[in-house]
Scaffold this motif. Structure first.
Motif, PDB file in Angstrom:
ATOM      1  N   LYS A 204      90.670   3.628  21.766  1.00 39.65           N
ATOM      2  CA  LYS A 204      90.619   3.698  20.309  1.00 39.65           C
ATOM      3  C   LYS A 204      90.674   2.302  19.693  1.00 39.65           C
ATOM      4  CE  LYS A 204      92.915   6.087  16.530  1.00 39.65           C
ATOM      5  NZ  LYS A 204      94.045   6.905  16.136  1.00 39.65           N
ATOM      6  N   THR A 208      85.440  -0.895  19.335  1.00 40.65           N
ATOM      7  CA  THR A 208      84.453  -1.759  18.675  1.00 40.65           C
ATOM      8  C   THR A 208      84.545  -3.182  19.221  1.00 40.65           C
ATOM      9  OG1 THR A 208      86.036  -1.883  16.882  1.00 40.65           O
ATOM     10  CG2 THR A 208      84.123  -0.501  16.521  1.00 40.65           C
ATOM     11  N   TYR A 552      81.976   3.130  20.663  1.00 41.92           N
ATOM     12  CA  TYR A 552      82.159   3.268  19.221  1.00 41.92           C
ATOM     13  C   TYR A 552      82.661   4.674  18.887  1.00 41.92           C
ATOM     14  CZ  TYR A 552      80.994   2.617  14.254  1.00 41.92           C
ATOM     15  OH  TYR A 552      81.053   2.504  12.889  1.00 41.92           O
ATOM     16  N   GLN A 556      86.077   5.756  17.061  1.00 47.37           N
ATOM     17  CA  GLN A 556      86.034   6.322  15.710  1.00 47.37           C
ATOM     18  C   GLN A 556      86.417   7.806  15.674  1.00 47.37           C
ATOM     19  OE1 GLN A 556      85.403   4.324  13.051  1.00 47.37           O
ATOM     20  NE2 GLN A 556      85.306   2.664  14.537  1.00 47.37           N
ATOM     21  N   ALA A 557      86.158   8.512  16.760  1.00 49.09           N
ATOM     22  CA  ALA A 557      86.351   9.969  16.716  1.00 49.09           C
ATOM     23  C   ALA A 557      87.339  10.432  17.787  1.00 49.09           C
ATOM     24  CB  ALA A 557      85.001  10.665  16.875  1.00 49.09           C
ATOM     25  N   CYS A 584      81.505  15.471  13.470  1.00 47.88           N
ATOM     26  CA  CYS A 584      82.140  14.143  13.325  1.00 47.88           C
ATOM     27  C   CYS A 584      81.635  13.191  14.411  1.00 47.88           C
ATOM     28  CB  CYS A 584      83.649  14.249  13.459  1.00 47.88           C
ATOM     29  SG  CYS A 584      84.426  14.929  12.025  1.00 47.88           S
ATOM     30  N   ALA A 588      79.631   9.679  13.948  1.00 53.94           N
ATOM     31  CA  ALA A 588      80.012   8.394  14.571  1.00 53.94           C
ATOM     32  C   ALA A 588      78.822   7.792  15.327  1.00 53.94           C
ATOM     33  CB  ALA A 588      81.191   8.600  15.512  1.00 53.94           C
ATOM     34  N   ASP A 591      76.555   6.174  12.761  1.00 59.26           N
ATOM     35  CA  ASP A 591      77.177   4.920  12.296  1.00 59.26           C
ATOM     36  C   ASP A 591      77.021   3.828  13.358  1.00 59.26           C
ATOM     37  OD1 ASP A 591      77.955   6.202  10.040  1.00 59.26           O
ATOM     38  OD2 ASP A 591      80.068   6.431  10.613  1.00 59.26           O
ATOM     39  N   TYR A 595      75.387   0.113  13.171  1.00 57.04           N
ATOM     40  CA  TYR A 595      76.177  -1.081  13.479  1.00 57.04           C
ATOM     41  C   TYR A 595      75.506  -1.939  14.566  1.00 57.04           C
ATOM     42  CZ  TYR A 595      79.906  -3.711  15.801  1.00 57.04           C
ATOM     43  OH  TYR A 595      80.632  -4.690  16.407  1.00 57.04           O
TER      44      TYR A 595
END
Lengths: 608, 104
Positions: A204, A208, A552, A556-557, A584, A588, A591, A595
Motif C-alpha cells: 500500500k 506508487t 498502483y 490505491q485499492a 473500484c 484504479a 487512473d 499516471y
C-alpha cells in the motif's frame, strides 16, 4: 497393501518433504508422547480412537458414528468466503479434516498441525487417508517431523486476497491434551498474520513509489549487469561476508580489514560510510528498499563500489551511486524484455531485510560458507546500530530473545522476524555453512558462533587474494538489445490508452450490473456483461505494462482487494458488494494508465 | 395418549438440542440445558411407567431407560463429552422413538 503402505505411497508421491522427514524421523524421540492409543470399532462399522496422556483418557471420536459427529462439529462453522485459509490444530484420525474438505471451496486451503507424531503414525497404520494426502489444498504438518512446512507455507499463503478470510479451528480437546504445542500453533498463526499485514501495508505504501523507482531506474539498466551475469565470475570457494549494521561491528573492524581480498565482502547500504570511515572498502553494496532515505546510504558522492539493487530500489540512492549496478530483481514489468532478448531476468525476491537479502544474493552466487558480521538483531545497551546509534521507533515493539550466550536479551519484533527468516533458510539450504561472527546479540539457531578471525582461519584458500574488476563485465544488454528495450517501452505507452478505454467500459458495465442485480439476479444482461468484463480483464492482465499498473492498484485499492472475497447470506447484497469493489479496482486501473503514460513517454524521450 | 406423545416429543427435542451442543463442544451451554433435559426425561419416564402399569405395551422397558441414564451419568462423571452425546443421541433417543411409535 495395508493402510500404512497405501498412505506412505501417497505421501511419497504427493508430499516429498513430508515423506523424507517421516522416513528419517525417530518417532520415539518426538514430543507429546502418549501412554496408550486405543483403536475402537464403532457401531457404524468405522473406527475411532481413544488416547491416554498421563493418567487421563481422551475419546477423540464418537464410538457410535464418527462421520456424523464430524458433520455436526463442522456445521457450526461457515465456509462462505472465497480463498479462505483454514488452520486447524490437530489431525486426530482425519475424520474432521475430511468433513471440512467437503465444505471447502476450490480456492480454499486447509493447514493441519498435528502435535503428536506418535498419534499420526498410528493413524497412518489404521485409517485410509488417501483423500487427504492426495489433495493439494491440504497441508499436513507434524510436530518434530515436518512442522517447518506449516510455518513456511502458511507464512507465504496469506496475502491481500485472503487476510480477512481466515478460519482457526482446534480439534476437540487438543488444547487440553497438548497445551504447549497449542501455544506454538497460535503463535505461528499470529506471526503469519503479522507478516501478511506488513506485506500488505508495504504494498500500500510502496506501490506508487515502486513505479516511480522503476521508471527512474530504467536508465541504469543500460550499463548494468544482472546478478546472474556474476555467477561464475566470483570465486565461490571463498567465504562471503555479509556486513550488516549492528553495534557489534565496531569490534570486528580489524578482522574485516584482514578479510579483505580473502573473502567477498557484501555490505548493506546503511553501513557503507561507517566502513569507509574505518578504511574498509566492501566488494559489493546492497540496497533494496524503495523508500530508504538517501542519507542512510552515503554522504559521499563518489561511490563506485558495485551496487546490488532492484529496479524498484530507491532511485535517489541509485542516482547518488556512481558505479556499476547489479540488478537482482528486474521488476515483473521488465521480465519480458529480458526474456525477449535472451537474458535470464533477475528475480531474487526481497526478504526480511536488506541484510537477509544480501544473504540471499550470496546463496544465488553459489557461496558455500557465509559469515554474518554485525547481524546482531538485538540492542547493545541502547544502541540499535553501529556507531552507538539509537534508532527510535514510533511504536515500542521490544521483545526478549535468546542471546548467543544463552541469556535473554532485548530485541525487536522486526528483528525477531529476521531471525526466523534465517532459521528457515538454514532448513531450506541444509548444506550451507553459516557463521555468526558477532560477540553479542540474538541467537540464530543453526549458525556457528565464532569470531570473524576464527572463521577466516577455516578458509583453506588463504593464499588466494581476490580482486575483481566488475567493469570488465560487458553490460547485460548490447546496443541492439537496448534499442529493443526502447521499443518495449514504446509498446507499453501505446497500449495504455486502450487499457484505459477498456477499464472505463468495465466501470460502466459494473454500474449496470449493480442496478440490474437489484432487479433480477438471473437476468441475461448480467451474464453477458460478466463475460465481457472477463474478456476485458484478461486483455488488461495480459499486457506486460499491467505489472506496473498492478502496483498502483494494490496501493490505491487495498481495502477493495482484501474485501472482495467476503460474502454473506444475501445474494443481492453479495453481488452488489463484489461489483462495487471490482469497479473500484477498474477505476484504479484507469487512473494508473493516466499516471503512467506521461512517465513512460519521458523515459523514452530521455533514454532512447 | 397425546400428553405422553407430547412429553416424548419434547424430551427428544431437548436431547437433540443438548447433543448438538455437545458435538459442537459448546459444553458450558450444553450442561446448562442438560438439567432441563433430565427433568423432562424424568417426567416422561414416570408417564411411560404409568402407561405400562395401566396395561399398555410400548415395546420398551423402563429398566432399559434407567440403565442408559446410568451410563449417561457415568459419562458425565468421567467428563466423557462425546460418549455422553452418543448415549443420549443414539441409545436414549432410539428408545424414546420406539415408545413414541408404539403408543396408540
Amino acid at each position: 497393501m495395508n493402510y500404512y503402505d497405501i498412505n506412505m505411497e501417497h505421501i511419497k508421491n504427493y508430499r516429498d518433504f513430508m515423506y523424507k522427514a517421516l522416513v528419517d524421523a525417530k518417532v520415539s524421540t518426538t514430543s507429546n508422547r502418549l501412554e496408550n492409543i486405543e483403536l475402537i470399532d464403532t457401531r457404524n462399522g468405522s473406527k475411532s480412537i481413544v488416547i491416554q496422556k498421563g493418567l487421563n483418557r481422551y475419546r477423540l471420536n464418537s464410538s457410535y458414528n464418527p462421520q456424523e459427529e464430524a458433520k455436526k462439529w463442522v456445521s457450526q462453522f461457515e465456509f462462505k468466503n472465497l480463498h479462505t485459509v483454514i488452520a486447524m490444530y490437530g489431525f486426530g484420525n482425519g475424520v474432521f479434516a475430511k468433513e471440512i474438505l467437503s465444505q471447502m471451496g476450490k480456492e480454499d486451503k486447509l493447514f493441519i498441525y498435528e502435535p503428536s507424531a506418535q498419534l499420526l503414525l498410528f493413524v497412518l497404520h489404521h485409517f485410509d487417508l488417501t483423500e487427504l494426502i492426495t489433495n493439494p489444498q491440504i497441508i499436513i504438518a507434524i510436530e518434530n517431523i515436518n512442522e517447518f512446512e506449516f510455518h513456511h507455507i502458511l507464512l507465504n499463503s496469506l496475502d491481500i486476497n485472503n487476510i480477512h478470510n481466515q478460519m482457526r479451528l482446534t480439534y476437540p480437546q487438543y488444547d487440553i491434551i497438548f497445551p504447549e504445542s497449542g501455544i506454538l500453533f497460535w503463535k505461528e498463526l499470529k506471526d503469519a498474520h503479522f507478516r501478511a499485514t506488513v506485506n500488505i501495508n508495504t504494498q500500500k505504501s510502496f506501490g506508487t513509489r515502486m513505479i516511480e523507482n522503476t521508471i527512474n531506474n530504467i536508465k541504469y539498466i543500460k550499463n548494468s549487469n544482472t546478478i546472474t551475469d556474476l555467477i561464475g565470475t566470483i570465486p565461490d570457494n571463498l567465504p562471503a561476508i555479509v556486513v550488516a549494521a549492528g553495534p557489534s561491528i565496531g569490534r570486528q573492524l580489524e578482522a574485516l580489514k584482514e578479510a579483505k581480498g580473502k573473502s567477498v565482502i557484501i555490505a548493506v547500504d546503511r553501513i557503507l560510510d561507517y566502513l569507509l570511515d574505518n578504511g574498509i572498502e566492501p566488494d559489493f553494496l546492497v540496497t533494496i528498499d524503495p523508500m530508504k532515505a538517501a542519507q542512510y546510504f552515503s554522504k559521499r558522492d563518489d561511490i563506485t563500489i558495485p551496487l546490488m539493487c532492484f529496479v524498484e530500489s530507491n532511485s535517489e540512492i541509485l542516482d547518488v551511486h556512481k558505479g556499476k549496478k547489479i540488478i537482482c530483481n528486474s521488476s515483473d514489468y521488465l521480465i519480458k524484455v529480458y526474456e525477449d532478448n535472451g537474458h535470464i531476468p533477475p528475480q531474487l525476491f526481497p526478504s526480511a531485510s536488506v541484510a537477509t537479502f544480501a544473504f540471499t544474493a550470496c546463496i544465488e552466487l553459489g557461496f558455500k560458507r557465509i559469515i554474518l558480521v554485525g547481524q546482531d538483531l538485538a540492542y547493545d545497551g541502547n544502541s540499535s546500530h553501529a556507531g552507538g546509534i539509537e534508532e527510535k521507533l514510533v511504536q515500542n515493539n521490544d521483545v526478549m530473545m535468546e542471546g548467543i550466550h544463552g541469556d535473554m536479551i532485548r530485541s525487536r519484533f522486526d528483528w525477531k522476524m529476521f531471525i526466523t527468516w534465517y532459521q528457515d533458510m538454514l532448513v531450506l539450504f541444509p548444506d550451507l555453512e553459516v557463521i555468526d561472527a558477532k560477540d553479542k546479540g540474538a541467537k540464530i539457531k543453526g549458525t556457528k558462533v565464532m569470531s570473524l578471525q576464527e572463521a577466516m582461519k577455516l578458509n583453506s584458500n588463504q593464499d588466494i587474494f581476490y580482486e575483481f574488476d566488475i567493469n570488465q563485465l560487458k553490460p547485460t544488454f548490447n546496443q541492439e538489445e537496448w534499442e529493443n528495450f526502447g521499443r518495449y517501452i514504446e509498446e507499453s505507452v501505446d497500449v495504455l490508452d486502450k487499457i484505459k478505454s477498456k477499464a472505463k467500459e468495465a466501470i460502466n458495465a459494473f454500474n449496470l450490473l449493480i442496478k440490474e442485480c437489484k432487479v433480477n439476479l438471473k437476468s441475461r444482461i448480467i451474464d453477458e456483461k460478466l463475460r465481457r468484463i472477463e474478456k476485458i480483464n484478461n486483455f488488461i492482465e495480459q499486457q506486460p505494462v499491467y505489472k506496473l499498473i498492478d502496483y498502483y492498484v494494490k496501493a490505491q485499492a487495498t481495502q477493495e482487494l482484501t474485501d472482495i472475497y467476503q460474502v454473506n447470506d444475501n445474494q443481492v447484497d453479495d453481488s452488489v458488494h463484489t461489483y462495487e469493489r471490482a469497479r473500484c479496482i477498474f477505476e484504479a486501473i484507469a487512473d494508473a494508465a493516466d499516471y503512467l503514460k506521461p512517465e513512460l513517454e519521458q523515459v523514452l524521450e530521455e533514454n532512447f | 395418549m397425546s400428553s405422553l406423545k407430547d412429553a416424548i416429543k419434547e424430551a427428544i427435542q431437548s436431547i437433540d438440542r443438548v447433543t448438538d451442543l455437545l458435538y459442537k463442544w459448546n459444553t458450558s451451554l450444553a450442561y446448562e440445558y442438560l438439567d432441563e433435559t433430565f427433568r423432562l426425561l424424568s417426567s416422561t419416564i414416570d408417564q411411560i411407567f404409568q402407561y405400562q402399569v395401566n396395561g399398555h405395551d410400548i415395546g420398551i422397558e423402563v429398566n432399559n431407560i434407567m440403565n442408559i441414564l446410568n451410563l449417561a451419568m457415568k459419562a458425565i462423571e468421567e467428563k466423557d463429552t462425546i460418549l455422553l452425546a452418543d448415549i443420549l443421541n443414539y441409545d436414549l433417543k432410539e428408545l424414546l422413538k420406539t415408545a413414541d411409535t408404539n403408543i396408540i
